[in-house]
Enzyme design. Structure first.
Site, PDB file in Angstrom:
ATOM      1  CB  ALA D  15      -0.857  -0.003   1.107  1.00 11.10           C
ATOM      2  NE  ARG D  37       9.714  -1.340  13.459  1.00 13.27           N
ATOM      3  CZ  ARG D  37       9.550  -0.316  14.400  1.00 13.27           C
ATOM      4  NH1 ARG D  37      10.456  -0.211  15.266  1.00 13.27           N
ATOM      5  NH2 ARG D  37       8.485   0.189  14.460  1.00 13.27           N
ATOM      6  CB  CYS D 148      -8.923  -4.232  -0.645  1.00 14.18           C
ATOM      7  SG  CYS D 148      -8.497  -5.855  -0.117  1.00 14.18           S
ATOM      8  CB  SER D 180      -0.990  -7.723  -4.000  1.00 17.46           C
ATOM      9  OG  SER D 180      -2.185  -7.688  -4.381  1.00 17.46           O
ATOM     10  CG  ASN D 316      -5.536  -5.891  -4.090  1.00 15.82           C
ATOM     11  OD1 ASN D 316      -5.193  -5.906  -5.469  1.00 15.82           O
ATOM     12  ND2 ASN D 316      -4.613  -6.379  -3.384  1.00 15.82           N
TER      13      ASN D 316
END
Lengths: 349, 349, 349, 349
Positions: D15, D37, D148, D180, D316
Site C-alpha cells: 500500500a 523500520r 479492499c 497482493s 485492491n
C-alpha cells in the site's frame, strides 16, 4: 517376488515428494521410512497433499532409520557429505539427489561449492544419467543424481559432443526454469506477488551446474571446453527448457544432425526427438512433461550460417531429480528400467 | 497552444489501443479519427475496454479519413506499403508501426519479407529509435518504428557496438516474448489452453527482426556482423526480455563496461541502467515495465572468461511500439520528448 | 483375459485426448479406432502431443468405424443426438460425453437446449455419476456422462440433499472454471492476451448445467428445488472449484455434518473428504487434482449463523468427463471400478 | 499554489508503494518522509523498483518524523491504534489504511479483532469510501480507509440497500482475491510453487471485512442484516472480483435495476457501470483495473426467478487502499477529487 525396502532421507522436500509419488506406485518397492526433521510423526500427506488417500505413511526422524535395501537422500547442498559414512551403514546402496557427490574432482568441487568434508568418497559415486553411464550405474552401489539443469543440458548436447560436431568452447545455453527448482522454502524472491510473471535473470553467469555439464561433456573433447550458461526464472512451477546455440564445425544438414541424434538415442526409453512440421508443439515443451520422466529434444539449423539451435525440455523434479533416481534404482537392482515411470503427461495443461 | 490533430489507421489492434491510451492523455494532441474495418462506427471501447469512460470516440472507416497533422499506421506487414502514397496525401507526417519501411535496403527487405511494392520510399523513412536517430527523427516527416524485439536488442547491445567492445559475429540473443507480440487475432497457437504456461521455441532461428538489428548495429562495425537470435514465447502477455551473450575483445572489468553504458545513455530519459546489488529485482524485469516507455538494461561479466551477458527489457507495446511512436512524434513536433509517456509502471504486478 | 475393443468418436478434442491417455494405460482395453474429421489419417499425437512415443494410432473417419465392444462419443452439443441410432449399430454399449442425453425429461431439455431430435432415447441413458447411480450403470448399455460443473456441484451437495439437511431453494453455487472447459476451438474470448489472468463472469445466471443439478438433486426433495449457479472463468487450464453457500435447517455442528458426509461417501474410491486443520491445502484444491479422477470435498460452518459453505473440486477433463466415463465403463463391464484411474496427481504444480 | 507536505508511515509495504507511485505524480503534493523500520536509510526503490529513476527519496525511521500536513499510515492491524495519539501530534490530518479505526462500535470491533487500545478514537474516524461519505470526509481530519474486499462489496451492493430492493439477510458474496491482498511478507502459503494456480478457499466463512460491510449497509435497513462472505484466493496478483447473489423483493426488470444504479452513481468519477452486450469484457474484469481507481460494476437478473447477480471489481491496492486514500485526501484539502488518479489501466494485460 519380494519387494525391496526403500527409505528416503529428507522426504518432505519437493524431490522427496516426487520420490514418494513414484515409489508408491512402483510394483517392486516397499517404502520403509521417510524422514523429515520438521514433520516427524506427521503423515507424509501434510507435506505432499497429492498423496492423500494413497498412503498412511508417517514421517520418521532420521535418527530412527532402520536398515533397508536402498537409501535415497534429498538434502540441501553440503549436508549429505557430513553424514555419508553413517548412511552407508544403513543401506548397501545409496542414491544421493544433492550436489555433494556429482563432481569427481575435488579441486573442481571446491571452486564451485567450497570445502568438501569427504573428498575420498567423490570417486565412489557414479553420475546418475543413465543415457551416459548405464553400465556403470548397473554395477555401482552409489549414485549421485545430476542437477536438473545439468541433466537437461547434457542430454540436449551429448550427441553433438560425442560425435565431435561443434566447437567445444562456443556453446551458449539459455536455461529457463520454474519456481520449484528453488525448493520448498519461502523467501521474498519466491513470494507470489514478486515471483509471479517474472522473467528473472537470476544467474546470468556462474550457474553451478556448469561444472557438471563440463565434467560430463569434456570426456568427448580433445581441447578445453567452455559451456556458457545463463539462467532465467520464468512463470512456471515445474519444468526446464534449455535453448542451446552453437556452431557446427562442418556443413551438415538438419537431416544429417537428426540422424546422428536418432542413432545416439535410438534405444533410449526416456528420450523423445521432437521433429514435427505441423501443429502447435513443434519443439519440446516443458508443460507437456509435468510428471513424466521424458527428456524431449528438438533442433533447427540456421539457413544463413552453420549455427545450430538445439532445444531440450524436462520436468526438473522427475527426469531432473526423482525420476532419474528411480531409473538408476531400477538399473541397480536389475529391474525393467522403465518401471514406475510410465506416466505420459497431460494435455492440455 | 493549439493541439495537433492525430489520426490512427488500424486502431483496433493492440498497438492502436496503446496509442489511444497514451494520446488521450497527451496534452498537445487531439485525436481526430481512429480507423477499423471490423469495428467501424462502434465506440473504440469495444476493442479497448480500458478506455471506458475516458472517450466517446468511435472507429471510422479508412475511406473517411480527413486531413490531419500526423498519421499513425498500425497495419499487418505488407499492407501499409500498398497505400502509403495515399496516406501521404492525408497527413504531412507519418509514423508507420509495421515492418514495411524499417529496412532501407531493398535486397535485404526482400530476403526477409518478399517483394516490396514501394521500394522507392524505403530510403525516406527514418528508423524510429530516438536513442540512435534523435536528430534525424526531429528533421524527418516519415518514421518507421522498430520491431519490438529489435528495439529491445538494439538498445541492449548498442553501447557494445558503438564502442567496438565485442566480436560482431559472436552475439547470441535469447529473446523471451509475451503473447501480445503475436497480435490480437486468435489462432490455435494462442488458444489459452495451448498457450498458457508454454516455453515455446517458436523461432529458434530466422526471426525477422534479425534484419533490423543487423542493419542498425553494422554501421558501427568494420567487418561483417552476424546476430544470432533465438525467440521463445513464454507465459506473459506484455513484455520482452533479451538475454545477450557475447565475448569482450579486451579484458574490461564489469565496472568499465558500466561506465561505457552510462556514458552512452547518460541523457536518455527512457533508458534505465539496473545495477542493484541487493533486492529481488537486480536485473531488468519486464513485468515492472508494463505500460511504461522504459528500456531497462543490466549486465554481468563471467568471472571465468571474457564472456559478457547483457540483459534488456521493455514493454513490447509501449517502448516496443506505441510509446516509441509517441516519443518520435514528440521529436517531430518539437515537444518535450517525454510528454505523455510518464507512467512509471506498477509493483507488485 | 481378452481385452475389450473400444472406439472413440470425436477423439481430437480435449475429452477425447484424456480418454486416449487413460485407455492406453488401461489393462483390459484395446483402442480400436479414434475418429476425427479434421485430422483423419494423421497420428493422434498431432492433436495430443503428450502421447508421443506411446502409441502409433492414427485418427479414422467416422464413416470407417468398425464394430466394437463400446463406443465413447465426444461431440459438440446437439450432434450425437442426430446419429445415435447409427452409433447403436456399431457398438452394444455407448457412453456419451456430451449434453444430449443427460436430461431425461424432454420439456426440461428443450427449455435449456432447444429441440431434441431423438426424444425417445432420453429415458434410455443413465446419468453417469457412479456415486449416485452405480447399480443402474452396472446394468445399462447406455450412459450419458454428467457435465463437468454439474458433476462437481452434485457430488459436493449430494449428502446435504440426500439427508434433507438444507432448504432446497436456497443453494448458491459459485463455480470457478479453467479454460479447457470451453473446449479446443480458438476464439477471441480464449485468445491468450484476452483470457490470461481473467476473472470473467461469463455466466452469472442461466448456466445450463443447472438443469442437471436440479434433476439429480430434486429426487431427494419434497418441495421444489432451485439451485442458483453463477460461473466465473479464472486463470487456470484444468479444474473446477465450486463454492456452495446454503443454510442448514437444523443447528448441526460441523462435526455432525462431517459424519454425514463420511457415511454417505464411506466406500467411494474417488471421493476424498478434506478436513485438514494445518497446512497450506486445508480445502479442496483443483490444481492438485490435475489428471486424477478424484472429487475432493471440504466444508466450514459459519460460527455466526446456520450458514454452511461446502467446497468441491475436480479435474473437469477427468472426473468431469473422461475419467467419469472410464469409471462407468469399468462398471458396465464388471471390471474393478478404479482400473486405469490410479494417477495420484502432482505437487507442486 | 504551495504544495502540501505528506508523510507515509509503513511505506515499504504494497500500500505504501502505491501511495508513493500516486503521490509522486500528484501536482499538489510534496512527499516529505516515508518510513520503514526494515529499510531505513535505503532508497525507496529498494522496496518499490518501479519508482527507479523517478525519485531519490530514502526511507526514514518513524522516530525521525517531522511535522507535516497529512500523515498516511500503512501498518499491520493492531499497530496504529497503539501510537495514534503520537501520530496526531505530527500532523493535523491522518488517513489510516489499516483496520484499526474502521469500525465505530467497540463491541463489534472486539468481536472480530480482539481488544482495542484506543476505543475513544473509534468515533473520530470517518470511513473512507467517498461514494458514501463524501461530505463527512470533506469535513473531517481523520479517515479510516475501508478494507479492499469491503470496498468492493459495499460499492457493488450499496444501490440495492439504499433503495431497499433486496432481503437484507440473504446476500451471498463470493470474493475472488489476488495474492497482493495478503501483503508483502513471505510465508509457505504465498511461496510461488504453493500459491501459483490455486483456487484456495482461504476464508469460506468469518472474513473480517464482513463487519465493515454490515456496518455500512445496515444503516439502510430496518431489520437485521446478514452478509454472507466466502473468500477465495486465485491466480492473480492484483485485483478483487466479488460475485454477489441475492433476491429482489419486487419483480424489477434488469433495466429497472440499471436505472437505479445509474441514478445512485451518476456523478461518481470512479464508478463505471459495465453493461456491454457484445465483446469479451461484458462484465467487470479486475485485470483491466490494475493501477486504476475505478470500481466497475455489472449485473444480470436470472430469467427463472427474482435472483439478481451483481458483480464488482477493483484493484485492491488502488481503489481498495492507496487510491481510495488519495481520493479522501483530495476531498480533505478541497482539491479536485480525481487529482493524481487518472491512470486508465492497460489492455491487453
Amino acid at each position: 517376488m519380494k519387494k525391496i525396502s526403500v527409505s528416503i532421507i529428507g522426504a518432505s522436500g519437493y524431490a522427496g515428494g516426487e520420490l514418494l509419488r513414484i515409489l508408491l506406485n512402483h510394483p517392486n518397492v516397499e517404502i520403509a521410512q521417510a524422514t523429515s526433521r520438521k514433520f516427524a510423526k506427521f503423515p507424509v500427506t501434510v507435506a505432499h497433499p497429492n498423496l492423500r488417500g494413497l498412503t498412511n505413511l508417517k514421517f520418521s526422524k532420521v535418527e530412527d532409520l532402520k536398515k533397508c535395501d536402498i537409501l535415497f537422500i534429498g538434502l540441501p547442498n553440503g549436508v549429505s557429505q557430513k553424514n555419508m559414512d553413517g548412511y552407508m551403514k544403513i543401506a548397501p546402496k545409496i542414491i544421493d539427489l544433492g550436489a555433494d557427490f556429482r563432481l569427481n574432482n575435488l579441486e573442481n568441487y571446491e571452486n564451485w561449492y567450497g570445502k568438501h568434508e569427504m573428498p575420498e568418497l567423490l570417486q565412489k559415486f557414479i553420475y546418475g544419467i543413465a543415457e551416459l553411464h548405464r553400465e556403470k550405474i548397473r554395477n555401482t552401489n552409489y549414485v549421485a543424481c545430476a542437477g536438473c539443469e545439468a541433466t537437461c543440458s547434457i542430454l540436449t548436447l551429448y550427441p553433438l559432443f560425442k560425435n565431435n560436431l561443434i566447437y567445444p568452447q562456443n556453446v551458449f545455453i539459455d536455461a529457463k526454469l520454474g519456481s520449484s527448482a528453488a525448493g520448498g522454502k519461502p523467501s521474498l524472491s519466491t513470494h507470489h506477488p514478486e515471483r509471479s510473471g517474472v522473467v528473472r535473470s537470476y544467474m546470468p553467469t556462474m550457474h553451478r551446474h556448469t561444472a557438471e555439464i563440463e565434467q560430463e561433456l569434456k570426456t568427448f573433447s580433445d581441447t578445453n571446453i567452455q559451456v556458457n550458461v545463463s539462467a532465467t526464472a520464468i512463470e512456471m512451477v515445474r519444468g526446464i527448457l534449455v535453448t542451446c546455440q552453437t556452431f557446427l564445425k562442418e556443413d551438415l544438414s538438419e537431416l544429417d544432425i537428426w540422424q546422428i541424434y536418432r542413432r545416439t538415442y535410438e534405444n533410449e526409453p526416456f528420450i523423445r526427438l521432437i521433429n514435427d512440421k505441423v501443429g502447435v508443439y513443434r519443439f519440446p515443451e516443458p508443460k507437456l512433461l509435468s510428471g513424466t520422466n521424458f527428456c524431449d529434444i528438438g533442433l533447427q539449423k540456421d539457413k544463413r550460417s552453420n549455427r545450430l539451435v538445439v532445444v531440450g525440455a524436462i520436468d526438473n523434479l522427475v527426469k531432473g531429480t526423482a525420476g532419474q533416481a528411480v531409473q538408476a534404482m531400477n538399473l541397480m537392482f536389475g529391474f525393467d528400467e522403465e518401471l514406475g515411470l510410465g506416466f505420459p503427461g497431460l494435455h492440455p495443461i
